[in-house]
Design a protein around this motif. Structure first.
Motif, PDB file in Angstrom:
ATOM      1  N   ASN A  76       3.040 -11.827  -9.599  1.00  0.00           N
ATOM      2  CA  ASN A  76       2.928 -12.041 -11.445  1.00  0.00           C
ATOM      3  C   ASN A  76       3.083 -13.683 -11.581  1.00  0.00           C
ATOM      4  O   ASN A  76       3.634 -14.062 -11.259  1.00  0.00           O
ATOM      5  CB  ASN A  76       3.142 -11.920 -12.325  1.00  0.00           C
ATOM      6  CG  ASN A  76       2.299 -10.015 -11.593  1.00  0.00           C
ATOM      7  OD1 ASN A  76       1.639  -9.753 -11.708  1.00  0.00           O
ATOM      8  ND2 ASN A  76       3.134  -8.554 -11.617  1.00  0.00           N
ATOM      9  N   ASP A  96       3.482 -17.943 -16.911  1.00  0.00           N
ATOM     10  CA  ASP A  96       2.296 -17.966 -18.237  1.00  0.00           C
ATOM     11  C   ASP A  96       2.460 -19.562 -19.087  1.00  0.00           C
ATOM     12  O   ASP A  96       2.516 -20.303 -19.232  1.00  0.00           O
ATOM     13  CB  ASP A  96       1.560 -17.022 -18.567  1.00  0.00           C
ATOM     14  CG  ASP A  96       0.286 -16.071 -17.517  1.00  0.00           C
ATOM     15  OD1 ASP A  96       0.408 -17.076 -16.596  1.00  0.00           O
ATOM     16  OD2 ASP A  96       0.608 -15.049 -17.606  1.00  0.00           O
ATOM     17  N   GLN A 101       7.462 -15.833 -21.140  1.00  0.00           N
ATOM     18  CA  GLN A 101       6.440 -14.319 -19.961  1.00  0.00           C
ATOM     19  C   GLN A 101       7.137 -14.994 -18.971  1.00  0.00           C
ATOM     20  O   GLN A 101       6.696 -15.686 -18.117  1.00  0.00           O
ATOM     21  CB  GLN A 101       5.204 -15.215 -20.969  1.00  0.00           C
ATOM     22  CG  GLN A 101       4.744 -14.758 -22.036  1.00  0.00           C
ATOM     23  CD  GLN A 101       3.327 -14.766 -22.753  1.00  0.00           C
ATOM     24  OE1 GLN A 101       2.400 -14.798 -21.519  1.00  0.00           O
ATOM     25  NE2 GLN A 101       2.958 -15.099 -24.005  1.00  0.00           N
ATOM     26  N   GLY A 126       6.618 -12.969 -15.158  1.00  0.00           N
ATOM     27  CA  GLY A 126       5.704 -12.020 -14.041  1.00  0.00           C
ATOM     28  C   GLY A 126       7.374 -10.901 -13.406  1.00  0.00           C
ATOM     29  O   GLY A 126       8.219 -10.721 -13.663  1.00  0.00           O
ATOM     30  N   TRP A 150       2.640  -8.291 -26.780  1.00  0.00           N
ATOM     31  CA  TRP A 150       1.663  -8.638 -25.972  1.00  0.00           C
ATOM     32  C   TRP A 150       0.904  -8.269 -25.110  1.00  0.00           C
ATOM     33  O   TRP A 150       1.452  -7.669 -24.710  1.00  0.00           O
ATOM     34  CB  TRP A 150       2.423 -10.214 -25.428  1.00  0.00           C
ATOM     35  CG  TRP A 150       2.840 -10.529 -24.187  1.00  0.00           C
ATOM     36  CD1 TRP A 150       2.711 -10.300 -23.365  1.00  0.00           C
ATOM     37  CD2 TRP A 150       4.102 -10.066 -24.142  1.00  0.00           C
ATOM     38  NE1 TRP A 150       2.865 -10.550 -21.812  1.00  0.00           N
ATOM     39  CE2 TRP A 150       3.713 -10.055 -22.547  1.00  0.00           C
ATOM     40  CE3 TRP A 150       4.907  -9.379 -24.277  1.00  0.00           C
ATOM     41  CZ2 TRP A 150       5.300  -9.598 -21.131  1.00  0.00           C
ATOM     42  CZ3 TRP A 150       6.247  -9.555 -23.326  1.00  0.00           C
ATOM     43  CH2 TRP A 150       6.033  -8.895 -22.037  1.00  0.00           C
ATOM     44  N   PRO A 164      -0.823  -9.087 -21.519  1.00  0.00           N
ATOM     45  CA  PRO A 164      -1.277 -10.461 -20.832  1.00  0.00           C
ATOM     46  C   PRO A 164      -2.326 -10.591 -20.108  1.00  0.00           C
ATOM     47  O   PRO A 164      -3.791  -9.335 -20.526  1.00  0.00           O
ATOM     48  CB  PRO A 164      -0.832  -9.672 -19.077  1.00  0.00           C
ATOM     49  CG  PRO A 164       0.298  -8.865 -19.982  1.00  0.00           C
ATOM     50  CD  PRO A 164      -0.135  -8.166 -21.023  1.00  0.00           C
ATOM     51  N   ASP A 165      -3.496 -11.614 -19.881  1.00  0.00           N
ATOM     52  CA  ASP A 165      -4.670 -11.718 -19.649  1.00  0.00           C
ATOM     53  C   ASP A 165      -5.126 -11.278 -18.250  1.00  0.00           C
ATOM     54  O   ASP A 165      -6.330 -10.577 -17.972  1.00  0.00           O
ATOM     55  CB  ASP A 165      -4.916 -13.231 -19.863  1.00  0.00           C
ATOM     56  CG  ASP A 165      -5.351 -13.937 -20.850  1.00  0.00           C
ATOM     57  OD1 ASP A 165      -4.884 -12.464 -22.477  1.00  0.00           O
ATOM     58  OD2 ASP A 165      -5.241 -15.409 -21.345  1.00  0.00           O
ATOM     59  N   GLU A 172      -1.430  -7.725 -14.193  1.00  0.00           N
ATOM     60  CA  GLU A 172      -0.442  -8.133 -15.209  1.00  0.00           C
ATOM     61  C   GLU A 172      -0.162  -6.676 -16.763  1.00  0.00           C
ATOM     62  O   GLU A 172       0.727  -6.550 -16.853  1.00  0.00           O
ATOM     63  CB  GLU A 172       0.062  -9.701 -15.783  1.00  0.00           C
ATOM     64  CG  GLU A 172       0.150 -10.239 -14.714  1.00  0.00           C
ATOM     65  CD  GLU A 172       0.149 -12.072 -15.737  1.00  0.00           C
ATOM     66  OE1 GLU A 172       0.297 -12.294 -16.706  1.00  0.00           O
ATOM     67  OE2 GLU A 172       0.466 -12.557 -14.922  1.00  0.00           O
TER      68      GLU A 172
END
Length: 727
Positions: free
Chosen positions: A10, A13, A17, A19, A151, A153-154, A158
């Motif tokens: 991943n 970002d 954050q 991965g 949060w 993830p987009d 993820e």
């Protein structure tokens, strides 16, 4: 992190954050990985309320209890897929299971729920892939927020990884409604707990993920009637037949039954059976041609809503080629074979298999393996039939012609096995069979034909309704061997009614002669001798008109047999001799002549001309031996037994019956029942009452397999009464 850093897995970002996996080519200094702490509050509870009541799902709930009770801590969640046709109650079972698991403390992390109704598909409809992905992404976001993730993830991968992280130490129960593909389910799997999936499709790909499957069938008829009665009220007890028809129209599916019962309850002024019939017939507006339809918007009726609500959503998710196949299969008489589907759809075996498999996965088809029979459930058939109204008339007729021709050729092939040497008039026997049935002999062919008789008669009726009379009448020829050997009177009558009408409409005197011959034979078996004699006379007249001397001679054989049953032995003898002269005046047809000589021998025996009778019997036997046909040889042995009994030669008569059994070890029930009846009568006359009792008991058992009113059944009943009076 060095600017040459690479990653596998991943993205990284933004600061903080991280991965799932980070691989660096070189590291200078310390590497610090930070992740926020998840907020853990009260367990989430997203499940809708459990069902108020579940009707007659004892077996299914027992399976679910076993699966839930066998949950173990493992590296993956327990996965259960509940599939069934629309309205079968999969959702009720899923929610019931999930709530019971929650009460048992199996989900400290809470309960999740999602509805993936949007974007149904079979897996081959790529146009909806984006919609399905966005729906899954929305569910992941919802679940993560509900579980307290700080949060979302987009990236979907993820988000799925974070879901597994969140649930690794806090198992959850998750219910995923209306999944269309295995890919959707895999993206929503938590790390631990229980996942219950409902789907219109079987999602067999999930077996690789350890899934257990439960197919939810329709309710048993009585349970479905009880469910309908709960909704309808007291009125249901006054019209049990109507309630049964309503359940049948709804396919005994709980959802459809409830909707149908509510529809009935709202119309107390109409009989239930009338309302039930409305649910299975096409809307009147669809019967109109496009050029005559109203310009006003079509109104969707309550009947269409009940039938189409969920099925329409599933159908709309099919790719175009599957939608087209689904509509056309509704034209097929049910049940239908794989080979018939291939003929209708004009596809090869592999493509046909794909279509049928996709529709079965969507619960639009049921399959019975033993006889290779496919069938649309009643609500599905109603829905699909409504859609066929959009097909142009010429396409519908062409489809019916392909179906009728396929089954006609298939039945004709079996008929050549049931009665190998029979003379056949119909053109179908000169056609190459598309797909021959594999059977080992006449009895297997009769048994196989019996399984498909409803379909064959429906195909014949559809051909006649479509104006394909040249095909429709030939079914009488193709099923001749079956109806005369099995003596299935109801099928025999229906077959002949349609065939005679079609032969008349086709204005084919030869065809009419053949069907009249078969109708006359039926009437003789039913004891309607005057009607039989009229049909024999009409057969002879039409055969002469068509120049078909062999059929005219065959009519004499049957006419003579009927006259004997009427007690007119002298007249029968003359008719049979005239028929023999016809056989001898045309190119030889040994089998037909032998059949007539058998009847001639019976007539001579009944008139006391025993030596002449034996001459005719011997001539017939020689032909049957040459042809290798055991059935007429066995019948001839019985005729000889009757002749011997007339002159008091009872031991010889019993020996002939032994010979009849030896010639034909596997005997049709009507043939065997009459044989055992004769044996019981002869043993009684010899004074061997134990043997007579055994034979009569065997005859009674066989009579139970004969159609109501069969002449042999009447003879057996009379013999039982006679023995009862004598004791």
């Amino acid at each position: 992190m060095n600017e040459n850093a690479e990653r596998i897995g991943n993205r990284v970002d933004s600061p903080g954050q991280i991965g799932t996996v980070v691989q660096a080519a070189a590291v200078h200094g310390d590497v610090h990985l930070h992740a926020p702490v998840l907020s853990v509050g009260r367990p989430v509870m997203m499940l809708p309320a459990p069902p108020h009541r579940i009707i007659d799902r004892v077996a299914e709930r027992a399976v679910l209890n076993r699966i839930v009770g066998s949950q173990r801590r493992s590296a993956r969640p327990s996965l259960l897929v509940i599939s069934g046709p629309a309205g079968a109650g999969a959702t009720a079972l899923a929610l019931d299971t999930a709530h019971r698991a929650m009460r048992a403390g199996a989900a400290p992390g809470g309960a999740l729920w999602a509805d993936l109704t949007q974007g149904p598909a079979t897996g081959r409809n790529r146009g909806q892939a984006d919609e399905r992905c966005s729906r899954v992404a929305a569910v992941l976001s919802c679940w993560l927020r509900a579980l307290g993730a700080p949060w979302v993830p987009d990236h979907p991968d993820e988000a799925a990884a974070l879901l597994r992280s969140v649930t690794a130490s806090r198992p959850v129960v998750a219910v995923i409604e209306c999944a269309a593909t295995a890919v959707q389910v895999r993206a929503l799997l938590p790390a631990a707990g229980l996942v219950v999936v409902t789907s219109r499709f079987r999602l067999v790909d999930l077996i690789a993920d350890g899934a257990e499957h439960l197919d939810v069938p329709p309710l048993p008829e009585e349970a479905a009637m009880d469910l309908a009665a709960d909704v309808i009220g007291e009125r249901a007890s006054d019209e049990p037949g109507g309630v049964r028809a309503l359940v049948a129209a709804c396919g005994a599916l709980p959802g459809a039954v409830v909707a149908g019962a509510a529809y009935v309850a709202a119309r107390p002024h109409r009989p239930i059976h009338e309302l039930a019939s409305r649910l299975t017939r096409p809307p009147a507006r669809q019967l109109l041609r496009p050029s005559t339809t109203s310009q006003h918007p079509a109104v969707t009726t309550d009947e269409e809503t009940i039938v189409n609500t969920t099925l329409g959503a599933v159908y709309s998710g099919f790719p175009p080629d599957l939608r087209d196949a689904y509509r056309r299969l509704a034209l097929m008489p049910s049940p239908f074979s794989t080979a018939a589907a291939a003929t209708l759809l004009q596809l090869g075996d592999e493509a046909t298999d794909t279509v049928l498999a996709d529709l079965r996965q969507a619960h639009m088809l049921r399959y019975e393996r033993e006889h290779d029979q496919w069938q649309m459930p009643t609500p599905v058939l109603t829905h699909a039939t409504n859609l066929t109204e959009d097909l142009p008339t010429n396409e519908r007729i062409a489809a019916v012609a392909r179906i009728a021709r396929h089954y006609l050729m298939w039945a004709a092939h079996l008929d050549t096995i049931i009665v190998p040497g029979r003379r056949r008039y119909a053109a179908v026997f000169g056609w190459l069979p598309e797909r021959s049935a594999a059977v080992s002999g006449p009895q297997d062919a009769i048994a196989l034909m019996q399984t498909w008789v409803p379909t064959l008669l429906a195909a014949q009726a559809a051909a006649a309704q479509a104006g394909l009379h040249g095909l429709a009448w030939q079914y009488a020829e193709a099923l001749w061997g079956y109806v005369t050997h099995r003596q299935d009177y109801a099928a025999w009558r229906q077959l002949c009614n349609v065939a005679l009408d079609s032969a008349t409409r086709a204005d084919d005197p030869g065809a009419m002669a053949r069907v009249h011959c078969l109708v006359g034979l039926l009437d003789r078996w039913l004891g309607r001798f005057d009607d039989a004699a009229r049909h024999h006379a009409e057969t002879a007249r039409l055969a002469r008109q068509a120049g078909d001397t062999l059929t005219e001679a065959s009519a004499a054989e049957h006419h003579g047999a009927t006259l004997m049953r009427m007690g007119h032995n002298e007249d029968a003898l003359q008719v049979l001799r005239d028929g023999l002269a016809l056989y001898q005046a045309v190119p030889s047809h040994p089998r037909g002549e032998a059949l007539l000589r058998r009847q001639l021998g019976i007539a001579l025996s009944q008139l006391g001309h025993h030596d002449e009778a034996e001459t005719e019997f011997s001539a017939a036997e020689a032909v049957f031996n040459d042809l290798g046909e055991p059935y007429p040889r066995s019948r001839l042995a019985i005729n000889r037994a009757e002749a011997a009994a007339r002159t008091g030669r009872l031991a010889e008569a019993l020996a002939h019956l032994d010979r009849a059994e030896e010639i034909l070890p596997q005997r049709p029930a009507p043939h065997d029942a009459y044989l055992q009846y004769l044996r019981a009568d002869l043993h009684g006359r010899t004074g061997d009452h134990q043997a007579a009792h055994q034979a009569l008991a065997a005859a009674i058992r066989l009579a139970d397999r004969l159609p109501t009113g069969h002449p042999t059944t009447l003879l057996i009943t009379a013999l039982v009464d006679e023995r009862s009076r004598s004791t």
